[in-house]
Write a protein that holds these residues in place. Sequence first.
Motif, PDB file in Angstrom:
ATOM      1  N   ARG A 101       0.798  -1.230   0.000  1.00  0.00           N
ATOM      2  CA  ARG A 101       0.000   0.000   0.000  1.00  0.00           C
ATOM      3  C   ARG A 101       0.827   1.275   0.000  1.00  0.00           C
ATOM      4  O   ARG A 101       0.363   2.321  -0.440  1.00  0.00           O
ATOM      5  CB  ARG A 101      -0.918  -0.013   1.237  1.00  0.00           C
ATOM      6  N   TYR A 114      -3.017  -9.789   1.031  1.00  0.00           N
ATOM      7  CA  TYR A 114      -3.567  -8.621   1.725  1.00  0.00           C
ATOM      8  C   TYR A 114      -4.996  -8.852   2.220  1.00  0.00           C
ATOM      9  O   TYR A 114      -5.698  -7.903   2.559  1.00  0.00           O
ATOM     10  CB  TYR A 114      -3.526  -7.406   0.796  1.00  0.00           C
ATOM     11  N   ASN A 170      -3.212  -4.899   5.374  1.00  0.00           N
ATOM     12  CA  ASN A 170      -2.467  -4.213   4.318  1.00  0.00           C
ATOM     13  C   ASN A 170      -0.958  -4.349   4.490  1.00  0.00           C
ATOM     14  O   ASN A 170      -0.197  -3.998   3.587  1.00  0.00           O
ATOM     15  CB  ASN A 170      -2.834  -2.736   4.294  1.00  0.00           C
TER      16      ASN A 170
END
Length: 472
Positions: free
Chosen positions: A177, A365, A369
């Motif tokens: 991310r 994920y 995250n």
Amino acid sequence: MKRIIIRAGMTPFEQFDAEYLMKHNSIGGNVGNLIYQYSIFRTLMTEGTTITPDYYYYEEERADEINANFDLYVIPLADAFRKEFVPTLRKYTKLIKKLKIPVVVIGVGLRAPFEANLNDGFSFDEDVKAFVSAVLERSSMLGLRGEITSKYLTRLGFREGIDHKVIGCPSMYAFGRDLKIRETNITKDSMIGVNSSRLAPQNVLNFITRGMEEYPNHYFIPQWMKELRLTYTGTHPIADLSVTNYPVKMSDPTYMNDRVRFFLNAQTWIDFLKEADFSFGARLHGNITATLAGTPSILIPKDARMRELTDYHQLTHIWANDITDSTRLSDVIESADFQSPTRVQARNFDNFVDFLNTNDLEHIYKETNYPENVPFDREMAKAELLPVVKPITGISIEEAVSRFESYFPAEEQKIVATQKRDKAKMAEKDKKIKSLQGKLNSQTKEMKHQQGTLNRKAVRMALKTADLFAKK
């Protein structure tokens, strides 16, 4: 246990040397393909999941084997909607229609000029429609590289948000991310990575050449297969020898000064650019690799496929039309916003994960995250990575001789084999031609016979007619 088959010529853990890559085209013609494949491997390799490349063998005859041995077919693509790729699209369409397992396209784009005119359509529209329709029979939606491709598929009749969705390039999500681009002090002595494309406009090629002169501590990182051959053997220039704004031959200063590096796997490429202070050029994945390494970079988009990804990921860039003969790289660096991609990464990543979930794909994920103890990372830690390929000007004479003695005899054998195949094909053609010529001669003889018969009949008829008139 999930068994995935993926469009790829190798896994990130397989170590194929330069000669093997050239013989089997394990990089699909461009080593940049290894970067987005690397990302997808890392993302989809959950505990117990196996991911097997199709090694670019996608004939429809494989359908039964794939149905029996795999649970999912993942197809990552670059600018596959283009004329040159039509034969491959058709093969995949035939194969997919025979598959019974899910088929998910993760990332595909349109090749078009920088100012793409979608209204006129393209020669490959029907092939794209057939391919997309086949994929949608086996998955929920396709993941697209950008808005231009999305508008293109919408024009073909596919529904945005239902049949297709923009996810950008999967390579950008290789590590999750967050993006972390380092703040570096770029000076004249800084080590920089350079990438370029012979297809770039002349003003771009000239700008890259000036940039290399401005920052002499650079390393040129080529991506084409033919550039691997040039780097490895020192022979077979990739373009006209008079070219001066691109390294096309071994006598170019970039090669002669040992300033070329060709990578055989994604990990060593990423690790190398971690040591650089800066990267720039006209190659999409050349600069995405730098971004993944946390190195500031500037991309010079040259067509629609690069433009839509630049826009979506907010990649730091300079447009080709803004480059003049007086544009200096140092000035561009001074005004560049290197953190631009980091500000949209979280949004884009969440959208990417949503796409994976829509297609019911297992991924690392699912729970968080920021996963720990990632299976891919454990496997990569065990891999013995092959080193970068240096030009023959940067290696010992013993190593150069070893390359020559290994590569050229094999090439000669391949040439001889090709010549034999060509000779056999020519002999077969000659045989067919002689057969056809025989048939033609026979038909000609028959036609002459029939013509003679008709002529004799015509003469007799004329004489009879004349005789009748005479009697009257």
